[in-house]
Design an enzyme around this catalytic site. Structure first.
Site, PDB file in Angstrom:
ATOM      1  N   GLY A   8      51.306   4.406  38.173  1.00 41.59           N
ATOM      2  CA  GLY A   8      50.366   4.866  37.139  1.00 41.59           C
ATOM      3  C   GLY A   8      50.797   4.426  35.751  1.00 41.59           C
ATOM      4  N   GLY A  11      48.374   4.520  32.791  1.00 41.94           N
ATOM      5  CA  GLY A  11      47.712   5.785  32.457  1.00 41.94           C
ATOM      6  C   GLY A  11      48.162   6.334  31.113  1.00 41.94           C
ATOM      7  N   GLN A  12      47.631   7.492  30.767  1.00 46.31           N
ATOM      8  CA  GLN A  12      47.883   8.080  29.443  1.00 46.31           C
ATOM      9  C   GLN A  12      49.380   8.219  29.169  1.00 46.31           C
ATOM     10  OE1 GLN A  12      46.970  12.230  28.948  1.00 46.31           O
ATOM     11  NE2 GLN A  12      46.661  12.060  26.741  1.00 46.31           N
ATOM     12  N   TYR A 143      42.100  19.247  41.212  1.00 44.25           N
ATOM     13  CA  TYR A 143      43.306  18.732  40.554  1.00 44.25           C
ATOM     14  C   TYR A 143      44.427  19.770  40.613  1.00 44.25           C
ATOM     15  CZ  TYR A 143      46.140  16.934  36.622  1.00 44.25           C
ATOM     16  OH  TYR A 143      47.151  16.476  35.835  1.00 44.25           O
TER      17      TYR A 143
HETATM   18  N1  SER Z   1      45.644  16.891  30.672  1.00 42.16           N
HETATM   19  C1  SER Z   1      45.298  17.251  32.017  1.00 42.16           C
HETATM   20  C2  SER Z   1      43.840  17.371  32.184  1.00 42.16           C
HETATM   21  O1  SER Z   1      43.195  17.769  31.246  1.00 42.16           O
HETATM   22  C3  SER Z   1      45.973  18.529  32.413  1.00 42.16           C
HETATM   23  O2  SER Z   1      47.071  18.254  33.207  1.00 42.16           O
HETATM   24  O3  SER Z   1      43.348  17.133  33.247  1.00 42.16           O
END
Ligand code: SER
Length: 321
Positions: A8, A11-12, A143
């Site tokens: 990843g 990713g951010q 999630y």
């Molecule tokens: N920054 C993440 C989200 O907003 C939280 O783990 O999904």
């Protein structure tokens, strides 16, 4: 020699973690692995890089063997809001992908795997104010469910199988690079800065009083690296540490920006999905366990973060002070 694989990497967090790890351990020792999002050119130019689809066990095994990896930072994930709309993909990446990484690491003799968890690992029955480290979790988002699974599976591989798995429950992360996150629930706290500087206005998808734990990226990177470097003898917890830095609402962040950009205006157009997710998350985390076990302490509160973000973002956006 320490050889690190970062999944990843585009990713951010990955795109700031890779340069930080390369600075610390050497450019050639940190392999940036991306898949669906292309890796930034600067990352590819600065050191080794490869493609790892975490849903493909063979690709993980090949990368670990080819680069003689002993530590994996497993950052690939489908974030909270996107996961609700892409359930199958979220299963594949967040659950199967994690199983694949831990199993490949165990079988290939990797020493350590860093697996970030999230405030999303808590749910509507969790105490929301000063949420303890060890408390009821029961998240009701896909999630969040995958993050609880990750914590438990990480602890299982650590305690039963001897693979050293560690992880933090990261709050919303505020990044200052030219990267606009879109898949999470906490992203407003980044997007507001882009809009404030470009247009002096922002339309926020969360209610003004939605308080959430947040952390500035430099603290997040430092937390991940510090936990990874802590001597194992000091740790009682493994893959499930609360870490805290600041908590604010959209209205409070907007006020802080307005103090520095007087014509900034915020309005609210609520996204029911992201609001419903945020409403089940903690407002303030108690991170005493992380402070006691490995000495966690944040550098940035909201005001320090806002001051630094505006300086950094003006530079990235090519705007003078
Ligand atoms: N920054 C993440 C989200 O907003 C939280 O783990 O999904």
């Amino acid at each position: 020699m320490k050889r690190i694989l970062v999944t990843g990497a585009a990713g951010q967090i990955g795109r700031e973690l890779v340069p930080a790890l390369r600075d610390r351990y050497g450019s050639q020792e940190v392999i940036a692995a991306g898949h669906s999002t292309p890796l930034p050119d600067t990352m590819k130019e600065a050191g080794p890089h490869t493609v790892v689809d975490v849903t493909n066990p063979l690709q993980i095994k090949d990368a670990i063997e080819k680069y003689e990896i002993d530590t994996v930072y497993h950052m690939s994930t489908i974030l909270s809001a996107l996961a609700e709309n892409k359930r199958q993909r979220a299963h594949a990446v967040n659950i199967t992908g994690l199983c694949n990484i831990l199993e490949a690491a165990h079988l290939s003799g990797v020493e350590k795997v860093m697996v970030p968890s999230s405030i999303a690992a808590f749910g509507p029955e969790t105490p929301r104010d000063l949420t303890p480290n060890d408390t009821i979790q029961r998240p009701n988002t896909l999630y969040g469910i995958s993050k609880v699974f990750g914590e438990l599976l990480g602890n299982y591989y650590s305690l039963r199988l001897g693979l050293d798995v560690r992880g933090l429950r990261l709050p919303g992360i505020i990044n200052c690079m030219d990267y606009e996150p879109t898949a999470g629930t906490t992203d407003y706290a980044v997007l507001i800065f882009f809009s404030a500087l470009r247009e002096s206005r922002y339309s926020c998808y969360l209610r003004p009083d939605t308080r959430l734990p947040m952390m500035y990226m430099p603290d997040a990177i430092r937390a991940i690296i510090e936990l990874s470097e802590t001597s194992i003898d000091r740790l009682t917890h493994r893959a499930d540490f609360n870490v805290s830095a600041m908590s604010f609402t959209p209205a409070e962040l907007a006020d802080a920006i307005q103090e520095r950009i007087p014509d900034f205006k915020i309005k609210y157009e609520i996204d029911p999905l992201r609001q419903s997710i945020a409403d089940t998350w903690p407002q303030v985390l108690d991170d005493t366990v992380a402070r006691d076990e490995w000495g966690w302490k944040p550098d940035y509160d909201m005001d320090a973060m806002v001051d630094d973000m505006l300086v950094q973002m003006r530079e990235k956006l090519g705007m003078s002070g």
